[in-house]
Design an enzyme around this catalytic site. Structure first.
Site, PDB file in Angstrom:
ATOM      1  N   GLU A 191     141.035  83.386  45.574  1.00  0.00           N
ATOM      2  CA  GLU A 191     141.191  82.133  46.331  1.00  0.00           C
ATOM      3  C   GLU A 191     139.845  81.718  46.947  1.00  0.00           C
ATOM      4  OE1 GLU A 191     144.653  82.178  48.903  1.00  0.00           O
ATOM      5  OE2 GLU A 191     145.969  82.543  47.194  1.00  0.00           O
ATOM      6  N   GLU A 196     149.318  85.478  41.688  1.00  0.00           N
ATOM      7  CA  GLU A 196     150.091  85.532  42.936  1.00  0.00           C
ATOM      8  C   GLU A 196     151.224  84.519  42.819  1.00  0.00           C
ATOM      9  OE1 GLU A 196     148.168  85.491  46.785  1.00  0.00           O
ATOM     10  OE2 GLU A 196     146.467  86.635  45.989  1.00  0.00           O
TER      11      GLU A 196
END
Ligand code: AHR
Length: 530
Positions: free
Chosen positions: A200, A331
């Protein structure tokens, strides 16, 4: 029967399926499986797990330390290992998550009592003792029979630190770092099958612009080298770049463009998508004591995954029509409000029958995109978010989501086959959902597998399964359901939501069964080719 005639039969039967769609919930639904036209292989890595240093995901969930009175092997809890072995977990993403971009690998090697203790600034300010480090991770993988997906620190680490970690893990003992690894107890190089380059990076991993990340990517994909010669030819390390943040596609566009225009000196093999089922952060939806309105709302929300993958796949197709790169949804899962009385930074939520159905719907979506989606990691493995396993000191309970992953094991590496099903809709207030969802596959032994999710919480569904190219001789099925959509397993009642045998009958070459309301079922079908 010739391929042409099989095709005609499938098309004709498909029309019948469509024609019966208007019928009510009490009719028999025809499910058509087309064995004659197998699709993409279902990469087992879509059943991957994610284990972050977060709350009790590692400490308590996996790691006890060898002085613990709870049964363990070299500090790793044995009940969790046994449960995970049954899932045939293909890979475990570690050490994060946001944690990965603040992880310094040297903190986690060497004598346990000399390891650096730090504050886990991302997750509740807990003290990170670093007693679970590189060697313990690989020991854990070996105990559960899985492979490594290591996320390197791009946010706060240097490329030299990441390169040294890779060298430490993979070089032989002619090198100083290989010798250091041997001195710490592991002379043989470890096998790093997957390497995540940052996490991220658009958020907790450095808040980088896509352009900045791409420049980092070129450097971090080149210099952290894998020196494990034993894996080089047959199972070379796959490098996964940071990609989309849910529906925000700037990263995946920039990464794919850069990859398309790359020079010889760098490469990647995949790009990620992170998407949680939550319509608000911090998460507010309850994980316990909800009804069918909430149930339908979250199932509807989770089906967005299909659109997100389609968007990313379209971008990838523009730069990579040969589908060399994988889309790694590393994820995913439902993210709910923290349970009352828990540290909100530990992301503890209950796991209900609703979440099991939600897991099946996502896995089905991944399978339908199997050509591009070749990796996925549910968040997370133990005690965090949509967990497989919950622990409390010496107690362990398997969640409804665990059972779906166990039931879906036969789909690992099987060839997907087209499914036609039209069971109409299940309507809850303003929310309309398909009543049934299904995937099918043929495994290496030629056995046909069918997974069916009945989203309707009130009505069972009578099913007639017809298979082109196969006359069914026998069928065995199991189903997962519960009394309520919010049914959970607890330490006191661990089998409230557990799979049970479902009656399935092979007759006249097809298979008949009845799916309970709000259930996930998996059917194994054997027969003769026709
Ligand atoms: O899974 C919990 C967190 O969610 C991860 O650390 C992060 O990558 C994501 O935002």
């Amino acid at each position: 029967m010739s391929t042409h005639w099989r095709h005609m039969l499938f098309a004709t039967l498909s029309c019948l399926v469509g024609a019966s769609a208007a019928a009510g919930a009490d009719r028999t639904v025809t499910v058509l499986l087309d064995r004659a036209h197998p699709g993409a292989r279902i990469d087992r890595n879509i059943f991957g797990q994610f284990a972050e240093h977060l709350g009790t995901g590692i400490y308590g969930g996996v790691w006890l330390g060898s002085n613990s009175s709870i049964p363990n092997v070299r500090g790793i809890r044995s009940d969790v290992v046994a449960a995970l072995r049954a899932l045939k977990v293909p890979n475990v993403r570690w050490p994060g998550g946001c944690f990965a971009d603040e992880y310094h690998w040297r903190d986690g090697i060497g004598p346990a009592d000399q390891r650096r203790r730090r504050v886990n600034a991302n997750w509740g300010g807990a003290i990170e003792p670093n007693t679970f480090g590189t060697h313990e991770y690989f020991d854990f993988l070996e105990q559960i029979g899985s492979e490594a997906y290591v996320s390197i620190n791009v946010g706060s680490g240097t490329v030299q630190e990441a390169a040294d970690w890779l060298e430490y893990m993979t070089a032989d003992t002619r090198t100083s770092l290989g010798r250091e690894r041997a001195a710490n107890g592991h002379p043989q190089p470890f096998k790093v099958r997957f390497l995540g380059i940052g996490n991220e990076s658009w958020g907790c991993g450095g808040s980088m612009t896509p352009e900045h990340y791409v420049e980092e990517l070129k450097i971090f994909s080149r210099y952290p080298r894998n020196y494990n010669l034993a894996q080089a030819d047959t199972e070379p390390m796959q490098r996964i770049a940071v990609g989309a943040d849910d529906s925000k596609n700037e990263y995946i566009e920039a990464v794919m463009k850069a990859w398309h225009e790359r020079v010889w000196s760098w490469d990647i093999q995949g790009v990620s998508l992170h998407s949680y089922t939550a319509d608000h952060f911090p998460a507010q939806h309850p994980s316990v004591q909800f009804g069918t309105t909430e149930y339908a709302r979250m199932l509807k929300l989770t089906l967005r995954m299909d659109d997100l993958i389609a968007q990313d796949a379209a971008i990838m197709d523009r730069y990579d029509p040969a589908k060399k790169l994988a889309l790694a949804i590393d994820e995913w899962g439902i993210w709910l409000a923290p349970l009352a009385g828990t540290n909100p930074g530990f992301l503890v939520q209950q796991n209900s029958l609703r979440d099991a159905l939600l897991a099946s719907l996502n896995l089905n979506i991944f399978v339908r995109h199997a050509e591009r989606v070749r990796m996925a990691n549910i968040a997370q493995m133990a005690n965090v978010l949509q967990a497989m396993i919950m622990t409390d000191e010496g107690r362990m309970v398997l969640t409804p989501t665990y059972h779906v992953f166990r039931m879906y094991v036969p789909f690992q590496d099987a060839a997907s086959i087209p499914v036609r099903i039209d069971a109409g809709t299940y309507v809850e207030g303003a929310v309309s959902l398909p009543r049934l969802d299904a995937i099918a596959a043929v495994d290496a032994a030629g056995v046909t597998w069918l997974a069916l999710t009945n989203l309707d919480p009130d009505h069972s569904a009578r099913i007639d399964v017809m298979i082109t190219g196969l006359s069914a001789r026998s069928a065995d099925a199991e189903t997962l359901t519960g009394a309520h959509v919010d049914a959970v397993n607890s330490f006191a009642a661990p089998s409230t939501v557990a799979p049970r045998t479902l009656r399935a009958e092979a007759r006249g070459g097809s298979v008949a069964l009845e799916l309970p309301p709000k259930s996930v079922s998996v059917v194994q079908i054997r027969g003769e080719n026709r």
